[in-house]
Every structure is written in structure tokens, then in C-alpha cells.
Design a protein around this motif. Structure first.
Motif, PDB file in Angstrom:
ATOM      1  N   SER A 142      28.941  43.314  33.998  1.00 45.05           N
ATOM      2  CA  SER A 142      28.259  43.928  32.848  1.00 45.05           C
ATOM      3  C   SER A 142      26.816  43.486  32.673  1.00 45.05           C
ATOM      4  O   SER A 142      25.909  44.303  32.549  1.00 45.05           O
ATOM      5  CB  SER A 142      29.003  43.572  31.561  1.00 45.05           C
ATOM      6  N   LYS A 143      26.637  42.159  32.627  1.00 46.07           N
ATOM      7  CA  LYS A 143      25.323  41.631  32.299  1.00 46.07           C
ATOM      8  C   LYS A 143      24.439  41.588  33.539  1.00 46.07           C
ATOM      9  O   LYS A 143      23.232  41.820  33.460  1.00 46.07           O
ATOM     10  CB  LYS A 143      25.465  40.220  31.724  1.00 46.07           C
ATOM     11  N   THR A 144      25.036  41.297  34.683  1.00 42.15           N
ATOM     12  CA  THR A 144      24.259  41.117  35.910  1.00 42.15           C
ATOM     13  C   THR A 144      23.663  42.438  36.398  1.00 42.15           C
ATOM     14  O   THR A 144      22.561  42.462  36.941  1.00 42.15           O
ATOM     15  CB  THR A 144      25.166  40.499  36.996  1.00 42.15           C
ATOM     16  N   TYR A 145      24.390  43.530  36.197  1.00 41.77           N
ATOM     17  CA  TYR A 145      23.889  44.828  36.677  1.00 41.77           C
ATOM     18  C   TYR A 145      23.618  45.804  35.523  1.00 41.77           C
ATOM     19  O   TYR A 145      23.471  47.011  35.763  1.00 41.77           O
ATOM     20  CB  TYR A 145      24.890  45.430  37.683  1.00 41.77           C
ATOM     21  N   SER A 146      23.585  45.292  34.302  1.00 43.87           N
ATOM     22  CA  SER A 146      23.276  46.108  33.114  1.00 43.87           C
ATOM     23  C   SER A 146      24.218  47.307  32.993  1.00 43.87           C
ATOM     24  O   SER A 146      23.773  48.450  32.795  1.00 43.87           O
ATOM     25  CB  SER A 146      21.812  46.570  33.137  1.00 43.87           C
ATOM     26  N   ILE A 147      25.524  47.045  33.123  1.00 43.23           N
ATOM     27  CA  ILE A 147      26.523  48.115  33.024  1.00 43.23           C
ATOM     28  C   ILE A 147      27.669  47.662  32.101  1.00 43.23           C
ATOM     29  O   ILE A 147      28.833  47.673  32.490  1.00 43.23           O
ATOM     30  CB  ILE A 147      27.070  48.523  34.425  1.00 43.23           C
ATOM     31  N   THR A 148      27.298  47.311  30.860  1.00 40.39           N
ATOM     32  CA  THR A 148      28.324  46.782  29.949  1.00 40.39           C
ATOM     33  C   THR A 148      29.412  47.825  29.648  1.00 40.39           C
ATOM     34  O   THR A 148      30.545  47.461  29.356  1.00 40.39           O
ATOM     35  CB  THR A 148      27.700  46.311  28.620  1.00 40.39           C
ATOM     36  N   GLY A 149      29.051  49.111  29.750  1.00 41.39           N
ATOM     37  CA  GLY A 149      30.036  50.153  29.447  1.00 41.39           C
ATOM     38  C   GLY A 149      31.002  50.447  30.589  1.00 41.39           C
ATOM     39  O   GLY A 149      31.965  51.195  30.402  1.00 41.39           O
ATOM     40  N   TRP A 150      30.746  49.886  31.750  1.00 40.51           N
ATOM     41  CA  TRP A 150      31.628  50.175  32.885  1.00 40.51           C
ATOM     42  C   TRP A 150      32.918  49.350  32.842  1.00 40.51           C
ATOM     43  O   TRP A 150      33.890  49.696  33.478  1.00 40.51           O
ATOM     44  CB  TRP A 150      30.897  49.897  34.209  1.00 40.51           C
ATOM     45  N   ARG A 151      32.883  48.292  32.147  1.00 36.45           N
ATOM     46  CA  ARG A 151      34.053  47.421  31.971  1.00 36.45           C
ATOM     47  C   ARG A 151      34.624  46.966  33.315  1.00 36.45           C
ATOM     48  O   ARG A 151      35.798  47.198  33.624  1.00 36.45           O
ATOM     49  CB  ARG A 151      35.157  48.106  31.115  1.00 36.45           C
ATOM     50  N   LEU A 152      33.788  46.336  34.117  1.00 38.80           N
ATOM     51  CA  LEU A 152      34.266  45.779  35.392  1.00 38.80           C
ATOM     52  C   LEU A 152      34.147  44.263  35.335  1.00 38.80           C
ATOM     53  O   LEU A 152      33.039  43.719  35.239  1.00 38.80           O
ATOM     54  CB  LEU A 152      33.438  46.305  36.566  1.00 38.80           C
ATOM     55  N   GLY A 153      35.274  43.590  35.388  1.00 41.90           N
ATOM     56  CA  GLY A 153      35.285  42.130  35.357  1.00 41.90           C
ATOM     57  C   GLY A 153      36.286  41.607  36.360  1.00 41.90           C
ATOM     58  O   GLY A 153      36.913  42.382  37.097  1.00 41.90           O
ATOM     59  N   TYR A 154      36.445  40.308  36.383  1.00 35.93           N
ATOM     60  CA  TYR A 154      37.382  39.737  37.354  1.00 35.93           C
ATOM     61  C   TYR A 154      37.717  38.281  37.009  1.00 35.93           C
ATOM     62  O   TYR A 154      36.986  37.615  36.262  1.00 35.93           O
ATOM     63  CB  TYR A 154      36.802  39.795  38.785  1.00 35.93           C
ATOM     64  N   ILE A 155      38.838  37.855  37.583  1.00 32.56           N
ATOM     65  CA  ILE A 155      39.179  36.425  37.585  1.00 32.56           C
ATOM     66  C   ILE A 155      39.205  36.010  39.038  1.00 32.56           C
ATOM     67  O   ILE A 155      39.747  36.733  39.885  1.00 32.56           O
ATOM     68  CB  ILE A 155      40.593  36.140  37.033  1.00 32.56           C
ATOM     69  N   THR A 156      38.636  34.860  39.346  1.00 28.13           N
ATOM     70  CA  THR A 156      38.869  34.253  40.654  1.00 28.13           C
ATOM     71  C   THR A 156      39.457  32.860  40.423  1.00 28.13           C
ATOM     72  O   THR A 156      39.026  32.127  39.529  1.00 28.13           O
ATOM     73  CB  THR A 156      37.606  34.273  41.546  1.00 28.13           C
ATOM     74  N   ALA A 157      40.486  32.575  41.197  1.00 25.60           N
ATOM     75  CA  ALA A 157      41.241  31.320  41.033  1.00 25.60           C
ATOM     76  C   ALA A 157      42.078  31.125  42.294  1.00 25.60           C
ATOM     77  O   ALA A 157      42.164  32.036  43.131  1.00 25.60           O
ATOM     78  CB  ALA A 157      42.145  31.427  39.797  1.00 25.60           C
ATOM     79  N   PRO A 158      42.720  29.963  42.452  1.00 22.34           N
ATOM     80  CA  PRO A 158      43.594  29.780  43.614  1.00 22.34           C
ATOM     81  C   PRO A 158      44.701  30.838  43.654  1.00 22.34           C
ATOM     82  O   PRO A 158      45.136  31.336  42.607  1.00 22.34           O
ATOM     83  CB  PRO A 158      44.188  28.384  43.391  1.00 22.34           C
ATOM     84  N   ALA A 159      45.157  31.136  44.868  1.00 19.61           N
ATOM     85  CA  ALA A 159      46.131  32.215  45.065  1.00 19.61           C
ATOM     86  C   ALA A 159      47.376  32.057  44.191  1.00 19.61           C
ATOM     87  O   ALA A 159      47.897  33.040  43.654  1.00 19.61           O
ATOM     88  CB  ALA A 159      46.523  32.269  46.541  1.00 19.61           C
ATOM     89  N   CYS A 160      47.837  30.816  44.001  1.00 15.46           N
ATOM     90  CA  CYS A 160      49.076  30.622  43.238  1.00 15.46           C
ATOM     91  C   CYS A 160      48.882  31.005  41.763  1.00 15.46           C
ATOM     92  O   CYS A 160      49.841  31.377  41.081  1.00 15.46           O
ATOM     93  CB  CYS A 160      49.564  29.173  43.370  1.00 15.46           C
ATOM     94  N   ILE A 161      47.653  30.927  41.263  1.00  8.56           N
ATOM     95  CA  ILE A 161      47.386  31.341  39.876  1.00  8.56           C
ATOM     96  C   ILE A 161      47.160  32.855  39.829  1.00  8.56           C
ATOM     97  O   ILE A 161      47.676  33.551  38.949  1.00  8.56           O
ATOM     98  CB  ILE A 161      46.151  30.589  39.312  1.00  8.56           C
ATOM     99  N   ILE A 162      46.409  33.349  40.797  1.00  8.92           N
ATOM    100  CA  ILE A 162      46.092  34.787  40.811  1.00  8.92           C
ATOM    101  C   ILE A 162      47.368  35.626  40.944  1.00  8.92           C
ATOM    102  O   ILE A 162      47.477  36.710  40.363  1.00  8.92           O
ATOM    103  CB  ILE A 162      45.071  35.104  41.939  1.00  8.92           C
TER     104      ILE A 162
END
Ligand code: GLN
Length: 392
Positions: free
Chosen positions: A231-251
Motif C-alpha cells: 500500500s504505502k510503498t507503491y501508493s496503492i492503499t486501495g488495492w489491499r495487497l499485504g502479506y505475512i512472511t514467517a517460518p514455514a511451520c507458522i505460515i
């Protein structure tokens, strides 16, 4: 009729989003809800136009389209300084709002304690209510918003399941130093807690400050669920693209939570963002240079008007000290300010656990002209707000 849920009864509406509605009502320059009034990079919008014809228009894989995850993993590996595996260490979400909610639901059982630094972005309170977790607040003390390591350890002694870390911080603009992150890391390890981050402003950190991912502190990658968004990095707050990155056992668990919450983020938008995720470092340098210019214009403008304020080290928020106006309620102040001065702001009390009502938050993610218009309007603030308050 039976009552609605006790869970939802604990909510107020979002004060941030309410202030946007109030700003619109009074035709105020809306510096409350943090989002840009400038366009996203043409690369991404042109690609979106092509995708209208070519698709995809159906669901992507629930935890994120393959090419999106691969491009994201390359970008994250580059910036986070360790290899991120696209197959098992990422879940793509509907904004970091969902990422944080899914992270909380992944980690916390009802009744678990979760450390939250105060002031905090208002969604964390709702995340805690929805997941049944109980927030334990640790103060970030104005004016420099540092925490007392003793206070933090006292909170950790309550055996929290996780600590929520917003870095760079909304609303304070604080960027946590390596030493501070090391204190948090030491305690997280000692008391065996997870760390859930909100790092959506990771690329907006003003020199000489530097963003350090807490997952890069030795021992932390195993226990950190890093949440962020485009959202903030590419100025697209309305696109609603986010993520979690974590170890595989948590993901593995986070993906299930995400799947039942939202199925997936918008497929055409993921496709359109792939080329952007592959862009070189010069994009991030320019983004920062532009935000630095906006910050400098705004800070200088406030200084010229002798309006006391915090000094943002990162993100795009600044807190103004309104003590001199003598308002008991910063919410009433912000409503009056939108109406009389024509600038929308968010009352600081909606971020603080402590009884703080002398700070309001405004943001500067706006075009130069918008910022100058806001500063012109703020020039009249002292006169209009003082008179208004004493007349009542
Ligand atoms: N993060 C932005 C802010 O703090 C936008 C919040 C929102 O409405 N999602 O203002």
C-alpha cells in the motif's frame, strides 16, 4: 431480539476513518487517514489496464498467486537479508490489516496476553478483541517515544504470547534503533514470545535513521511473523495487497486462517503488481527522496508557524502539540479544526492507552500543492481555534 455479539460491542468505529468523513463534510484538506493523493507508478497502472482484457479474473491460489509470491520473495530476500522461500514462507493477504489479524489468530488463544506499545495504531486493539487476546500496554513516552526496558520486562513477566511491533511507528514516526530491537529480541527469547510486526512504512525511513527488520536480529527469524503491504510503498492503499512472511511451520497455520477469512487477495491486482515487485533499488531511493521532500516542506512550514510538533524519523505522520488551546477533548479539537481551519487530523487519544489528549496526528503523504494549501490554512489556526475555545 437477542443482543449482538459481546465481541463487537467492544468496538467503537475507527476514529481515523471517522475523521475522513468529517473532513469531507467540511471540505477540509484531509490529513487524517494516511493515504496519498498522488498516483501510483505508471508501470503498475498500465499493467492493470492490460489485465482488464487478459485476466486473471478468477481466484488465485488462496495463499497468493505463484508469480506474485516469487517476485515478492525475491524482493523480501533482498531487503530482509535472508532467503525467503516463496513456496512455504509467505501468505498473501488483503492488506496488512488482514495480515495482522491472521497473524494474531495464528498465534493467540482467547485469554492470551499480547504486548502492545502505546501509542498504537488503532487496529491492534480490534485485532486483540477479535482474537480474544488481552493487550498489555507498554508506554512509548513522548517526546522521543522511547520505552523503559524495565517496563517492557514487567510486561514480559506476564508471559505474553506475542509482542506487536509497528516499526516505523504509526502514529509517532519513531524508528526503533538496533539497541531497542535487541532489548525486545532478548526479552522475546527469554520469555518465549512471538513477535508480530507491522512494517508497512519500511521504505519510508529518513536519513540518518535506518529500518532494521527485527527478524534480522539473531534468533528472531524463527519467532517473527513479519506483516507488511504494498500500500504505502507503491501508493496503492486501495488495492489491499499485504502479506505475512514467517517460518514455514507458522505460515502453514497462517494460510489456513487466511483462507477462511478472505480466500485470497484480488487476483488481477496481484498480477498487476508483479512487475513492480521486481523493480530496482532506484525506485525505493526516489520514493524516499520524495517523502523526505514532503516531510521537509511540512516541518519547515510548521516551524515557521511556530506550531510545536514531533520530528518524524520514518513513516509519514507528525504529531502536533495542542496544549496551548486548552481543549479538554482532542476529538472536539479535531472536529473544530476540520470545520474552522479546514484541515483534517486524528485525535492522539485514539492511539494512546494513557490519558494523553494534547497531541493530534496529521500526515504528509500528499502532493506539494496539497501540503502548501494545508499550511496556508494552518496559519489561521491559532486565531480561529483559540477564539473558538474561549468563546464557548
Ligand atoms: N494506516 C493509515 C492510517 O493510519 C490508514 C488507516 C486505514 O484507514 N486503513 O491513517
Amino acid at each position: 431480539m437477542q443482543d449482538l455479539s459481546r465481541r463487537s460491542a467492544g468496538f467503537t468505529d475507527s476514529v481515523i476513518r471517522r475523521m475522513t468523513r468529517i473532513s469531507m463534510k467540511y471540505d477540509a484538506v484531509n490529513l487524517s487517514q494516511g493515504f496519498p493523493d498522488f498516483d501510483p507508478p505508471a508501470l503498475i497502472t498500465r499493467r492493470l489496464a492490460e489485465i482488464a482484457d487478459s485476466g486473471p479474473h478468477q481466484y488465485s491460489i488462496t495463499w497468493g498467486a505463484q508469480n506474485f509470491r516469487e517476485a515478492l520473495a525475491e524482493k523480501l530476500s533482498r531487503f530482509m537479508g535472508r532467503y525467503i522461500e516463496p513456496e512455504s514462507e509467505i501468505v498473501v493477504t488483503c492488506g496488512s490489516t488482514e495480515a495482522m489479524m491472521a497473524a494474531m489468530l495464528t498465534v493467540a488463544n482467547p485469554g492470551d496476553k499480547v504486548i502492545v506499545f502505546s501509542p498504537f495504531y488503532e487496529n491492534y486493539g480490534a485485532d486483540a478483541i477479535l482474537s480474544g487476546a488481552e493487550p498489555v500496554y507498554v508506554a512509548l513516552k513522548p517526546p522521543d517515544f522511547c520505552f523503559d526496558p524495565g517496563d517492557l520486562e514487567t510486561a514480559f513477566k506476564m508471559r505474553p504470547k506475542a509482542l506487536i511491533l509497528c516499526n516505523p511507528s504509526n502514529p509517532t514516526g519513531k524508528v526503533f534503533t538496533r539497541e531497542e530491537l535487541e532489548v525486545i529480541a532478548f526479552l522475546a527469547e527469554k520469555y518465549d514470545s512471538y513477535i508480530i510486526t507491522d512494517e508497512v512504512y519500511e521504505h519510508i525511513v529518513y536519513a540518518p535513521h535506518k529500518h532494521i527488520y527485527i527478524s534480522s536480529i539473531p534468533g528472531m527469524a524463527d519467532r517473527t511473523l513479519s506483516c507488511s503491504s504494498l500500500s504505502k510503498t507503491y501508493s496503492i492503499t486501495g488495492w489491499r495487497l499485504g502479506y505475512i512472511t514467517a517460518p514455514a511451520c507458522i505460515i502453514e497455520t497462517a494460510r489456513k486462517v487466511h483462507d477462511f477469512l478472505t480466500v485470497g487477495a484480488a487476483a488481477p491486482l496481484q498480477e498487476a503488481a508483479v512487475s513492480m515487485l521486481r523493480i530496482g533499488d532506484e525506485y525505493y531511493e526516489r520514493l524516499l527522496a520524495e517523502y523526505t521532500e514532503r516531510r521537509d516542506i511540512f516541518v519547515k512550514g510548521l516551524d515557521d508557524l511556530k506550531i510545536p510538533h514531533t520530528d518524524p524519523e520514518g513513516a509519514y505522520y507528525i504529531m502536533l502539540d495542542i496544549s496551548e488551546y486548552g481543549y479538554e477533548s482532542d476529538l472536539v479539537f479535531c472536529e473544530d479544526m476540520a470545520r474552522l481551519v479546514g484541515v483534517g487530523a486524528v485525535p492522539g487519544s485514539s492511539f494512546f492507552r494513557e490519558p494523553v489528549n494534547h497531541l493530534i496526528r496529521i500526515h504528509f503523504a500528499k502532493k506539494k500543492d496539497t501540503l502548501i494549501e494545508a499550511l496556508n490554512r494552518l496559519e489561521g489556526m491559532r486565531k480561529k481555534m483559540t477564539r473558538n475555545n474561549t468563546a464557548e
